[in-house]
Design a protein around this motif. Structure first.
Motif, PDB file in Angstrom:
ATOM      1  N   LEU A   1       3.368 -38.422   1.541  1.00 10.89           N
ATOM      2  CA  LEU A   1       4.720 -38.805   1.938  1.00 10.89           C
ATOM      3  C   LEU A   1       5.435 -39.536   0.809  1.00 10.89           C
ATOM      4  O   LEU A   1       6.589 -39.230   0.484  1.00 10.89           O
ATOM      5  N   GLN A   2       4.765 -40.508   0.221  1.00 15.93           N
ATOM      6  CA  GLN A   2       5.372 -41.246  -0.885  1.00 15.93           C
ATOM      7  C   GLN A   2       5.667 -40.323  -2.059  1.00 15.93           C
ATOM      8  O   GLN A   2       6.705 -40.459  -2.715  1.00 15.93           O
ATOM      9  N   LEU A   3       4.778 -39.378  -2.322  1.00 21.76           N
ATOM     10  CA  LEU A   3       5.019 -38.420  -3.400  1.00 21.76           C
ATOM     11  C   LEU A   3       6.244 -37.562  -3.100  1.00 21.76           C
ATOM     12  O   LEU A   3       7.074 -37.317  -3.984  1.00 21.76           O
ATOM     13  N   MET A   4       6.359 -37.116  -1.866  1.00 20.24           N
ATOM     14  CA  MET A   4       7.513 -36.306  -1.481  1.00 20.24           C
ATOM     15  C   MET A   4       8.812 -37.083  -1.697  1.00 20.24           C
ATOM     16  O   MET A   4       9.768 -36.574  -2.295  1.00 20.24           O
ATOM     17  N   VAL A   5       8.854 -38.315  -1.227  1.00 19.65           N
ATOM     18  CA  VAL A   5      10.054 -39.138  -1.359  1.00 19.65           C
ATOM     19  C   VAL A   5      10.355 -39.408  -2.832  1.00 19.65           C
ATOM     20  O   VAL A   5      11.503 -39.280  -3.282  1.00 19.65           O
ATOM     21  N   ALA A   6       9.327 -39.758  -3.608  1.00 18.70           N
ATOM     22  CA  ALA A   6       9.532 -40.050  -5.029  1.00 18.70           C
ATOM     23  C   ALA A   6      10.044 -38.827  -5.774  1.00 18.70           C
ATOM     24  O   ALA A   6      10.915 -38.931  -6.647  1.00 18.70           O
ATOM     25  N   THR A   7       9.524 -37.656  -5.426  1.00 21.04           N
ATOM     26  CA  THR A   7       9.959 -36.428  -6.096  1.00 21.04           C
ATOM     27  C   THR A   7      11.400 -36.096  -5.733  1.00 21.04           C
ATOM     28  O   THR A   7      12.175 -35.629  -6.582  1.00 21.04           O
TER      29      THR A   7
ATOM     30  N   LEU B   1      13.671 -38.302  -5.100  1.00 22.86           N
ATOM     31  CA  LEU B   1      14.477 -39.268  -5.848  1.00 22.86           C
ATOM     32  C   LEU B   1      14.553 -38.917  -7.335  1.00 22.86           C
ATOM     33  O   LEU B   1      15.514 -39.291  -8.015  1.00 22.86           O
ATOM     34  N   ALA B   2      13.552 -38.190  -7.833  1.00 23.07           N
ATOM     35  CA  ALA B   2      13.478 -37.884  -9.267  1.00 23.07           C
ATOM     36  C   ALA B   2      14.477 -36.812  -9.703  1.00 23.07           C
ATOM     37  O   ALA B   2      14.649 -36.581 -10.905  1.00 23.07           O
ATOM     38  N   ALA B   3      15.135 -36.165  -8.758  1.00 24.24           N
ATOM     39  CA  ALA B   3      16.148 -35.170  -9.122  1.00 24.24           C
ATOM     40  C   ALA B   3      17.285 -35.850  -9.884  1.00 24.24           C
ATOM     41  O   ALA B   3      17.861 -36.837  -9.409  1.00 24.24           O
ATOM     42  N   GLN B   4      17.576 -35.343 -11.076  1.00 24.02           N
ATOM     43  CA  GLN B   4      18.636 -35.906 -11.923  1.00 24.02           C
ATOM     44  C   GLN B   4      18.400 -37.389 -12.215  1.00 24.02           C
ATOM     45  O   GLN B   4      19.343 -38.175 -12.345  1.00 24.02           O
TER      46      GLN B   4
ATOM     47  N   THR C   1      19.033 -44.477  -8.431  1.00 24.56           N
ATOM     48  CA  THR C   1      18.488 -43.178  -8.851  1.00 24.56           C
ATOM     49  C   THR C   1      19.570 -42.110  -8.961  1.00 24.56           C
ATOM     50  O   THR C   1      19.285 -40.981  -9.377  1.00 24.56           O
ATOM     51  N   GLY C   2      20.802 -42.443  -8.573  1.00 25.72           N
ATOM     52  CA  GLY C   2      21.892 -41.479  -8.655  1.00 25.72           C
ATOM     53  C   GLY C   2      21.935 -40.550  -7.451  1.00 25.72           C
ATOM     54  O   GLY C   2      20.905 -40.319  -6.810  1.00 25.72           O
ATOM     55  N   PHE C   3      23.119 -40.046  -7.143  1.00 26.02           N
ATOM     56  CA  PHE C   3      23.307 -39.145  -5.998  1.00 26.02           C
ATOM     57  C   PHE C   3      22.653 -39.722  -4.737  1.00 26.02           C
ATOM     58  O   PHE C   3      22.059 -39.011  -3.933  1.00 26.02           O
ATOM     59  N   TYR C   4      22.765 -41.041  -4.602  1.00 25.13           N
ATOM     60  CA  TYR C   4      21.971 -41.767  -3.617  1.00 25.13           C
ATOM     61  C   TYR C   4      22.336 -41.441  -2.176  1.00 25.13           C
ATOM     62  O   TYR C   4      21.457 -41.467  -1.302  1.00 25.13           O
ATOM     63  N   ARG C   5      23.579 -41.138  -1.909  1.00 25.30           N
ATOM     64  CA  ARG C   5      23.948 -40.825  -0.524  1.00 25.30           C
ATOM     65  C   ARG C   5      23.261 -39.549  -0.051  1.00 25.30           C
ATOM     66  O   ARG C   5      22.707 -39.497   1.054  1.00 25.30           O
ATOM     67  N   ASN C   6      23.308 -38.535  -0.877  1.00 27.99           N
ATOM     68  CA  ASN C   6      22.678 -37.266  -0.510  1.00 27.99           C
ATOM     69  C   ASN C   6      21.158 -37.406  -0.449  1.00 27.99           C
ATOM     70  O   ASN C   6      20.504 -36.855   0.450  1.00 27.99           O
TER      71      ASN C   6
ATOM     72  N   LYS D   1      10.602 -26.548  -6.274  1.00 26.45           N
ATOM     73  CA  LYS D   1      10.199 -27.502  -7.309  1.00 26.45           C
ATOM     74  C   LYS D   1       9.503 -28.713  -6.692  1.00 26.45           C
ATOM     75  O   LYS D   1       8.394 -29.079  -7.082  1.00 26.45           O
ATOM     76  N   THR D   2      10.147 -29.334  -5.720  1.00 25.08           N
ATOM     77  CA  THR D   2       9.553 -30.493  -5.047  1.00 25.08           C
ATOM     78  C   THR D   2       8.304 -30.099  -4.284  1.00 25.08           C
ATOM     79  O   THR D   2       7.293 -30.807  -4.312  1.00 25.08           O
ATOM     80  N   ALA D   3       8.360 -28.958  -3.595  1.00 19.23           N
ATOM     81  CA  ALA D   3       7.209 -28.510  -2.810  1.00 19.23           C
ATOM     82  C   ALA D   3       5.993 -28.275  -3.694  1.00 19.23           C
ATOM     83  O   ALA D   3       4.859 -28.624  -3.323  1.00 19.23           O
ATOM     84  N   ASN D   4       6.187 -27.685  -4.869  1.00 18.64           N
ATOM     85  CA  ASN D   4       5.066 -27.455  -5.781  1.00 18.64           C
ATOM     86  C   ASN D   4       4.410 -28.766  -6.207  1.00 18.64           C
ATOM     87  O   ASN D   4       3.177 -28.865  -6.279  1.00 18.64           O
ATOM     88  N   VAL D   5       5.226 -29.777  -6.493  1.00 15.51           N
ATOM     89  CA  VAL D   5       4.697 -31.080  -6.893  1.00 15.51           C
ATOM     90  C   VAL D   5       3.897 -31.701  -5.754  1.00 15.51           C
ATOM     91  O   VAL D   5       2.783 -32.199  -5.956  1.00 15.51           O
TER      92      VAL D   5
END
Length: 238
Positions: free
Chosen positions: A37-43, A45-48, A86-91, A127-131
Motif C-alpha cells: 500500500l505504501q509503495l502504491m501511494v509513494a509511486t 506521488l512520484a509522478a512528475q 509533490t506537485g499536482f497535489y489535488r489530483n 507504470k505504477t502497477a509494474n512498480v
C-alpha cells in the motif's frame, strides 16, 4: 566489442543488461515503503516528482494514514496538504483516496496482485502497477517505462516508439522476465549518472559501442576505430 552495433537487437539488449548489472549491481527501488500500500501511494506521488521529494513527504503521510481504511476515509483537504509539495497535489490526493476506497470495497482491503486489477484503480496505469507488482509482490509483470527508460531505450536503438506501452512491448521481447523491472531501475541510475538528457557523457559511457546514438560523438568514434583496428590486427596475427 566493436562489432556489437551490428549484432542483433536482442544480442545487444542482453549485452547492455550484463554491463548495467556490473555498473549497478544493487538496484533497489529508491522509494521508501514498508508494504504494498505504501509503495502504491509513494509511486502515485512520484509522478512528475523526484523520489527524493516523495521520501521526504511520506513519513508524515504514512503516520497520518497508517492503513488503507485511513486513506479511504481521509479528509481530502488534509490529504492535499500533506502531499502538496509533490506537485499536482489535488489530483494525486483525489486518486489516492479513490484508489483506497476501491481497494476497501472491491478487494477486501488488500492491494491487488494482478495487473488488470491494479490498473482498474483510479490513478493507476501500467507504470505504477509494474512498480507495485515487482517491488511489493515480487511479480515481474512488465517493464516500467518512465522518462529515463523511454529516452535511453530509444537512444540505444531498442525501440523506435514514443508511446510507453509500445516501448514496454518491445523491451519485453528483448529481455529475460526476471530482469524486467530492474532493467528499468538500472537505466534510471544510468540516466542520472552518465546518459543525462541535456549533456550525455558518451565519451565516458561503457555502453557507447552498443549505442547507435554514440556515433555522433567524435571521441567515441575514434575509440571505436582504434578498437576495430586492434581487433583486425589481432585477427591478422600482427
Amino acid at each position: 566489442m566493436p562489432n556489437q552495433r551490428r549484432a542483433s537487437k536482442k544480442q545487444r539488449a542482453l549485452e547492455i543488461l550484463i554491463r548495467l548489472k556490473r555498473l549497478y549491481p544493487d538496484a533497489p527501488c529508491s522509494l521508501d515503503f514498508a508494504n504494498p500500500l505504501q509503495l502504491m501511494v509513494a509511486t502515485m506521488l512520484a509522478a512528475q516528482c523526484t523520489d527524493e521529494r516523495v521520501n521526504l513527504v511520506t513519513p508524515a503521510l504514512f503516520a497520518a494514514y497508517p492503513d488503507v481504511y485511513a486513506f479511504a476515509e481521509a479528509n481530502l483537504e488534509d490529504l492535499e496538504g500533506l502531499v502538496k509539495s509533490t506537485g499536482f497535489y489535488r489530483n494525486k490526493a483525489k486518486n489516492i483516496r479513490a484508489a483506497c476506497q476501491k481497494i476497501v470495497t472491491e478487494f477486501n482491503g488488500d492491494v491487488p496482485k494482478r495487473m488488470e486489477d491494479l490498473v482498474s484503480l483510479p490513478g493507476i496505469a501500467r507504470k505504477t502497477a509494474n512498480v507495485v507488482l515487482a517491488h511489493g509482490f515480487g511479480i515481474n509483470a512488465g517493464v516500467t517505462v518512465d522518462t529515463h527508460v523511454k529516452r535511453i531505450s530509444n537512444l540505444l536503438g531498442l525501440t523506435q516508439h514514443s508511446d510507453p506501452v509500445k516501448i514496454e512491448r518491445d523491451l519485453i521481447k528483448l529481455l529475460p522476465q526476471p530482469d524486467w523491472e530492474n532493467w528499468s531501475i538500472r537505466l534510471v541510475y544510468h540516466g542520472r549518472a552518465v546518459c543525462k538528457a541535456r549533456n550525455p557523457n558518451c565519451g565516458g559511457c561503457t555502453l557507447a559501442d552498443l549505442c547507435p546514438s554514440a556515433k555522433a560523438v567524435p571521441e567515441v568514434e575514434a575509440a571505436l576505430k582504434r578498437a576495430g583496428a586492434h581487433h583486425q590486427a589481432v585477427g591478422d596475427g600482427r
